[in-house]
Design an enzyme around this catalytic site. Structure first.
Site, PDB file in Angstrom:
ATOM      1  N   GLN A 100       0.831  -1.209   0.000  1.00  0.00           N
ATOM      2  CA  GLN A 100       0.000   0.000   0.000  1.00  0.00           C
ATOM      3  C   GLN A 100       0.865   1.258   0.000  1.00  0.00           C
ATOM      4  OE1 GLN A 100      -2.792   0.069   3.226  1.00  0.00           O
ATOM      5  NE2 GLN A 100      -4.004  -1.631   2.456  1.00  0.00           N
ATOM      6  N   ASP A 286     -10.948   3.404   1.774  1.00  0.00           N
ATOM      7  CA  ASP A 286      -9.843   3.841   2.627  1.00  0.00           C
ATOM      8  C   ASP A 286      -8.515   3.816   1.867  1.00  0.00           C
ATOM      9  OD1 ASP A 286      -7.753   3.885   4.505  1.00  0.00           O
ATOM     10  OD2 ASP A 286      -8.207   1.876   5.232  1.00  0.00           O
ATOM     11  N   HIS A 313     -10.034   4.698   9.590  1.00  0.00           N
ATOM     12  CA  HIS A 313      -8.838   4.763   8.747  1.00  0.00           C
ATOM     13  C   HIS A 313      -9.037   5.770   7.619  1.00  0.00           C
ATOM     14  CE1 HIS A 313      -7.575   0.911  10.600  1.00  0.00           C
ATOM     15  NE2 HIS A 313      -6.363   1.281  10.236  1.00  0.00           N
TER      16      HIS A 313
END
Length: 345
Positions: A100, A286, A313
């Protein structure tokens, strides 16, 4: 120097990972204090240190304070250097969480980045490998980001031992997300991954999923994948396509969680998203925020999407992104859904 309070909002490791990615994208250094202050074991853990080392290597960055237990680091990004890299997350450190932080480099790289990663592919508090590969990367492809992956070996907690290769290609053209009306989803696909556990477990999970699909008149095709990992484990990932997007749900099996409840919970989660017509599921929403925010700041085009809820988040991510990029997030309720818009500030 951007100053960040690591205890803000959800106060976890995502603040660090997103800060690293945005710092590299914007060439803005940052200092983050109170790292993971809201967690039982605050400060940097080995998996967070691994993410810092990966991003430091990719961007030729200078880092101060990066050690296990540290509550403060400073990060000074350099230039992205394409090439081949090999990183070990350590035991079951999450590969998908580290990716990510890495994938936004696709916006800057002028040639292919090849990664070989070792660690946990399917572990708690992180996207499953199938959710990352089947759902999130599909969503990124609609934005113009091309990533190629190969799963060599899965890894469950605690021993890990998973291995993947990832190729990140330069982005030739970028598109924003502009979906202001509910979408229609059709068939559900899924994968139940199991290792070193009784054969009846995936069968019971599948039966529970199919039972819910039949009840709601949704077609589904569920696969059972048996693999050989260092630690036992089971994880369920479901996904569904519309003509524009893809949504998903993943739940990791745990001791004391009956197979029937695991399957039912995962099925009902994606069914709720299907009935709502969301653009993205809550967790993909998110994860996608840094990408659509960067595209908005780069191209000047707003992005709009619909989700059932915004997680803590996501709210924390929006707060953090506005520190690095000249964008503004607008959030409102629309016919039972959350409408999220990002536009230039």
């Amino acid at each position: 120097m951007i100053e960040i309070d690591g205890s803000y909002g959800e106060g976890g490791g995502q603040i660090l990972r997103t800060s690293l990615a945005l710092s590299i994208l914007t060439k803005k250094p940052f200092i983050i204090r109170n790292i993971r202050a809201n967690r039982p074991n605050p400060g940097l853990r080995p998996q967070h240190l691994a993410a810092i080392k990966v991003l430091q290597g990719l961007s030729n960055a200078n880092v101060e304070g990066a050690s296990v237990g540290s509550s403060e680091i400073s990060f000074y990004p350099g230039d992205i250097e394409a090439g081949k890299y090999k990183f070990d997350m350590g035991t079951a450190g999450s590969i998908t969480l580290v990716l990510q932080a890495i994938l936004p480099t696709a916006f800057l790289t002028s040639s292919k980045i090849s990664l070989s990663l070792r660690g946990g592919t399917d572990v708690k508090w992180s996207p499953s490998w199938d959710d990352f590969d089947k759902v999130f990367l599909h969503v990124l492809s609609t934005l113009g980001i091309k990533v190629k992956t190969e799963l060599i070996k899965r890894g469950f907690y605690p021993a890990g031992g998973g291995e993947v290769t990832v190729e990140i290609f330069p982005s030739e053209s970028l598109d924003s997300i502009r979906v202001d009306e509910p979408l229609r989803y059709e068939n559900v696909e899924g994968n139940i991954v199991i290792s070193k556990l009784p054969d009846d477990i995936p069968k019971r999970i599948k039966h529970s999923i199919v039972k819910q699909m039949v009840h709601y008149s949704i077609n589904g095709e569920i696969n059972i994948e048996k693999c050989d990992t260092l630690s036992p484990g089971v994880i369920v990932t479901l996904w569904a396509d519309s003509n524009y997007s893809r949504i998903g749900c993943a739940i990791l099996g745990e001791k004391g969680l009956p197979s029937e409840i695991l399957g039912r919970k995962c099925a009902l989660n994606i069914i709720d998203d299907i009935k709502s017509g969301v653009t993205l599921d809550m967790y993909a929403t998110d994860q996608i925020l840094p990408y659509i925010a960067y595209i908005t700041s780069y191209r000047g085009e707003k992005s709009v999407l619909l989700s059932r809820e915004l997680t803590r988040h996501a709210k924390t991510n929006a707060w953090l992104i506005e520190k690095f990029l000249p964008v503004k997030f607008l959030i409102e309720r629309k016919e039972g859904l959350v409408r999220l818009e990002v536009r230039q500030a």
